[in-house]
Design a protein around this motif. Structure first.
Motif, mmCIF file in Angstrom:
data_model
loop_
_atom_site.group_PDB
_atom_site.id
_atom_site.type_symbol
_atom_site.label_atom_id
_atom_site.label_comp_id
_atom_site.label_asym_id
_atom_site.label_seq_id
_atom_site.Cartn_x
_atom_site.Cartn_y
_atom_site.Cartn_z
ATOM 1 N N TYR A 1 -15.104 10.953 -10.928
ATOM 2 C CA TYR A 1 -14.403 10.297 -12.043
ATOM 3 C C TYR A 1 -13.650 9.046 -11.587
ATOM 4 C CZ TYR A 1 -15.189 14.920 -14.083
ATOM 5 O OH TYR A 1 -15.762 16.091 -14.525
ATOM 6 N N GLY A 2 -13.478 8.899 -10.258
ATOM 7 C CA GLY A 2 -12.812 7.720 -9.714
ATOM 8 C C GLY A 2 -11.325 7.667 -9.954
ATOM 9 N N LYS A 3 -10.677 8.825 -10.193
ATOM 10 C CA LYS A 3 -9.251 8.840 -10.534
ATOM 11 C C LYS A 3 -8.380 9.533 -9.492
ATOM 12 C CE LYS A 3 -10.070 6.882 -14.500
ATOM 13 N NZ LYS A 3 -9.729 5.457 -14.705
ATOM 14 N N GLN A 4 -8.959 10.382 -8.648
ATOM 15 C CA GLN A 4 -8.214 11.149 -7.635
ATOM 16 C C GLN A 4 -7.071 11.948 -8.265
ATOM 17 O OE1 GLN A 4 -7.360 7.930 -4.833
ATOM 18 N NE2 GLN A 4 -8.982 8.644 -3.473
ATOM 19 N N ILE A 5 -7.345 12.517 -9.440
ATOM 20 C CA ILE A 5 -6.344 13.293 -10.162
ATOM 21 C C ILE A 5 -5.905 14.519 -9.365
ATOM 22 C CG2 ILE A 5 -5.963 14.733 -12.204
ATOM 23 C CD1 ILE A 5 -5.822 11.740 -12.779
ATOM 24 N N ASP A 6 -6.824 15.138 -8.622
ATOM 25 C CA ASP A 6 -6.519 16.374 -7.917
ATOM 26 C C ASP A 6 -6.137 16.108 -6.456
ATOM 27 O OD1 ASP A 6 -6.138 19.108 -7.898
ATOM 28 O OD2 ASP A 6 -8.175 19.549 -7.239
ATOM 29 N N GLY A 7 -5.335 15.058 -6.252
ATOM 30 C CA GLY A 7 -4.907 14.717 -4.909
ATOM 31 C C GLY A 7 -3.826 13.657 -4.943
ATOM 32 N N MET A 8 -3.443 13.188 -3.764
ATOM 33 C CA MET A 8 -2.339 12.248 -3.638
ATOM 34 C C MET A 8 -2.768 10.790 -3.791
ATOM 35 S SD MET A 8 0.333 14.109 -3.137
ATOM 36 C CE MET A 8 1.513 12.926 -2.497
ATOM 37 N N GLY A 9 -4.064 10.541 -3.852
ATOM 38 C CA GLY A 9 -4.543 9.172 -3.972
ATOM 39 C C GLY A 9 -4.250 8.571 -5.328
ATOM 40 N N GLY A 10 -4.233 7.245 -5.388
ATOM 41 C CA GLY A 10 -3.941 6.535 -6.621
ATOM 42 C C GLY A 10 -5.123 5.785 -7.189
ATOM 43 N N ALA A 11 -6.342 6.151 -6.753
ATOM 44 C CA ALA A 11 -7.577 5.606 -7.310
ATOM 45 C C ALA A 11 -7.765 4.116 -7.058
ATOM 46 C CB ALA A 11 -7.673 5.906 -8.816
ATOM 47 N N THR A 12 -7.131 3.592 -6.023
ATOM 48 C CA THR A 12 -7.377 2.223 -5.573
ATOM 49 C C THR A 12 -7.458 2.247 -4.048
ATOM 50 O OG1 THR A 12 -5.058 1.581 -5.250
ATOM 51 C CG2 THR A 12 -5.971 1.320 -7.472
ATOM 52 N N SER B 1 0.840 -1.201 0.000
ATOM 53 C CA SER B 1 0.000 0.000 0.000
ATOM 54 C C SER B 1 0.876 1.252 0.000
ATOM 55 C CB SER B 1 -0.904 0.031 1.246
ATOM 56 O OG SER B 1 -1.873 -0.988 1.214
ATOM 57 N N LYS B 2 0.250 2.394 -0.278
ATOM 58 C CA LYS B 2 0.906 3.697 -0.153
ATOM 59 C C LYS B 2 -0.035 4.621 0.594
ATOM 60 C CE LYS B 2 1.637 4.387 -4.606
ATOM 61 N NZ LYS B 2 2.157 4.961 -5.884
ATOM 62 N N GLY B 3 0.544 5.559 1.361
ATOM 63 C CA GLY B 3 -0.298 6.489 2.092
ATOM 64 C C GLY B 3 0.429 7.767 2.426
ATOM 65 N N VAL B 4 -0.341 8.774 2.808
ATOM 66 C CA VAL B 4 0.209 10.055 3.239
ATOM 67 C C VAL B 4 0.259 10.044 4.764
ATOM 68 C CG1 VAL B 4 -0.006 12.559 3.130
ATOM 69 C CG2 VAL B 4 -0.819 11.160 1.213
ATOM 70 N N PHE B 5 1.459 10.230 5.322
ATOM 71 C CA PHE B 5 1.701 10.166 6.757
ATOM 72 C C PHE B 5 1.857 11.573 7.333
ATOM 73 C CE2 PHE B 5 2.293 5.877 5.716
ATOM 74 C CZ PHE B 5 2.536 5.092 6.844
ATOM 75 N N PHE B 6 1.238 11.788 8.487
ATOM 76 C CA PHE B 6 1.337 13.055 9.190
ATOM 77 C C PHE B 6 1.719 12.810 10.640
ATOM 78 C CE2 PHE B 6 -2.033 13.488 6.011
ATOM 79 C CZ PHE B 6 -1.723 14.684 5.369
ATOM 80 N N ARG B 7 2.450 13.757 11.223
ATOM 81 C CA ARG B 7 2.546 13.827 12.677
ATOM 82 C C ARG B 7 1.360 14.658 13.149
ATOM 83 N NH1 ARG B 7 8.328 15.889 14.580
ATOM 84 N NH2 ARG B 7 7.493 17.779 13.572
ATOM 85 N N LEU B 8 0.718 14.213 14.206
ATOM 86 C CA LEU B 8 -0.446 14.928 14.720
ATOM 87 C C LEU B 8 -0.132 16.395 14.960
ATOM 88 C CD1 LEU B 8 -3.373 14.854 15.849
ATOM 89 C CD2 LEU B 8 -2.376 14.262 18.072
ATOM 90 N N GLN B 9 1.032 16.674 15.498
ATOM 91 C CA GLN B 9 1.412 18.044 15.843
ATOM 92 C C GLN B 9 1.560 18.942 14.627
ATOM 93 O OE1 GLN B 9 4.805 15.936 17.298
ATOM 94 N NE2 GLN B 9 6.220 17.527 16.594
ATOM 95 N N ASP B 10 1.710 18.346 13.436
ATOM 96 C CA ASP B 10 1.892 19.142 12.221
ATOM 97 C C ASP B 10 0.581 19.487 11.529
ATOM 98 O OD1 ASP B 10 4.659 19.107 12.516
ATOM 99 O OD2 ASP B 10 4.872 17.246 11.357
ATOM 100 N N LEU B 11 -0.510 18.858 11.944
ATOM 101 C CA LEU B 11 -1.799 19.144 11.325
ATOM 102 C C LEU B 11 -2.285 20.532 11.741
ATOM 103 C CD1 LEU B 11 -3.690 15.748 11.819
ATOM 104 C CD2 LEU B 11 -2.653 16.616 9.714
#
Length: 396
Positions: free
Chosen positions: A54-65, A19-29
């Motif tokens: 459109y199911g593509k997540q073109i305008d974000g970091m997601g990969g549409a899966t 899998s792939k994901g966007v990771f954050f530290r809570l303090q940085d939000l």
């Protein structure tokens, strides 16, 4: 008309397992997103690029899966004998919600490394060389995960020769121990088998009645036999994900299983709980060719498993579902155990669309109740990008 500028949020884009994901530290939000609620969900939806009709997540970091529409928030642990608190958010692709109901076993492989690099683990607990043992509190399901993270010259070692089917390139091995993985907060009284049975007859109106093993371990999972639903267990993604009728059938079975497991109180709730439970189908070993073109021999595996995540057949296997598979394989009489030959197996190697995976589990029967002390598997993780992710200032 004036428009608010974009804001920058410190973030790291990481592959963990398959899998792939966007990771954050809570303090940085942003302050409004440091607490659970609408602001946090709105931020994560915009980061990933959802909801996208459109199911593509073109305008974000997601990969549409489902494997690439994921977010993680980490903080120094508030729990005794733990280093880091880990919260996982599965972001819907086409709908405006974030599912917080379960863990991601694959991204769990990246949590320890990110926590070390992000200064969330006490430096005294991190060796300059060797293996750092990171004690993770999985906040979604209130469970402990132990990550064994390799260290070289004071830094997390990401490169190596460990190969994981479903991931193109080798990397450093990260061993994960999922402690007491039965999900206590789920289902009837927190039982590993919420119906009280290893195998049930699951009646699904309009579809049929199926033998099913419904288990809470790693993640709530419904196992059915492949041949009972018209499959062989050797299917790859294209055989199912392009078949709207098949996907509707799986979702209907999943919804009725969720109701039977006590995860929802009405069938209509299943649509808002896409991440859990998972549905999977099993079969005895057979020769097949994986999605990469690699031949998988029947005598190299104990059984076949295919699983769906967020409404689609997964390209490999969810880490949490692998915990469920390993646990069920260790308990004689489950559909998983029967597909693997009927004996209790302390470790099992199963075939999935991308290849094979080995997972072990320690299960025991006491006073008529099955329990599992831990499940163990190896994954890998690698930072892909780090810096800031940007979202419009009026996102939340």
């Amino acid at each position: 008309m004036a428009h608010l500028p974009q804001i920058k949020v410190p973030a790291t884009y990481i592959r963990g397992g398959t899998s792939k994901g966007v990771f954050f530290r809570l303090q940085d939000l942003p302050p409004a997103a440091q607490q659970p609620g609408a602001a946090r969900d709105a931020l994560l939806l915009r980061v990933i690029g959802s909801p996208d009709p459109y199911g593509k997540q073109i305008d974000g970091m997601g990969g549409a899966t489902s494997s690439t529409s994921k977010t993680v928030i980490l903080a120094k642990s508030s729990k005794a004998d733990h280093d880091v608190d880990y919260l996982f958010g599965q972001v819907s692709i086409d709908k405006a919600f974030v599912d917080w109901s379960g863990n991601c076993g694959n991204l769990s492989a990246a949590v320890g490394a990110f926590a070390i690099s992000g200064g969330l683990v006490d430096a005294a607990r991190v060796p300059r060389d060797g293996v750092a043992v990171v004690r993770i509190w999985q906040a979604n399901i209130s469970k402990t995960i132990i990550a064994h993270v390799p260290m070289t010259n004071g830094e997390v070692q990401e490169t190596g020769d460990f190969e994981l089917d479903g991931v193109t390139f080798p990397a450093a091995e990260v061993q994960l121990e999922f402690m007491d993985p039965a999900a206590e907060e789920e289902g009837a009284g927190g039982s590993m088998f919420p119906t009280g049975q290893l195998v049930d007859d699951l009646e699904v109106p309009g579809v049929g009645t199926f033998k099913a093993t419904m288990i809470n371990a790693g993640i709530p999972t419904i196992f059915v036999n492949a041949d009972a639903i018209g499959y062989t267990g050797t299917e790859l993604q294209d055989a199912i994900n392009g078949d709207a009728k098949a996907l509707a059938m799986f979702e209907t079975i999943r919804a009725h299983g969720a109701l039977r497991m006590g995860l929802i109180s009405d069938l209509s709730e299943a649509a808002k709980r896409q991440h859990t439970p998972k549905i999977a189908f099993v079969a005895p070993p057979k020769d097949y060719v994986s999605s990469s073109g690699k031949a998988v021999a029947a005598n190299d595996i104990d059984l076949l498993v295919r699983a769906l995540s967020m409404g689609k057949l997964h390209h490999a296997m969810m880490g949490t579902a692998a915990v469920a598979i390993g646990t069920a394989a260790a308990i004689p009489g489950t559909l998983v155990s029967l597909a693997a030959g009927g004996k209790a197996l302390p470790a099992v190697r199963f075939g999935h669309p991308s290849g094979t995976l080995r997972v072990g589990a320690e299960a025991q029967l006491k006073d008529g109740e099955w329990s599992v002390t831990k499940a163990v598997m190896s994954r890998s993780a690698r930072v892909l990008m780090e810096g800031w992710v940007r979202v419009p200032g009026d996102t939340f």
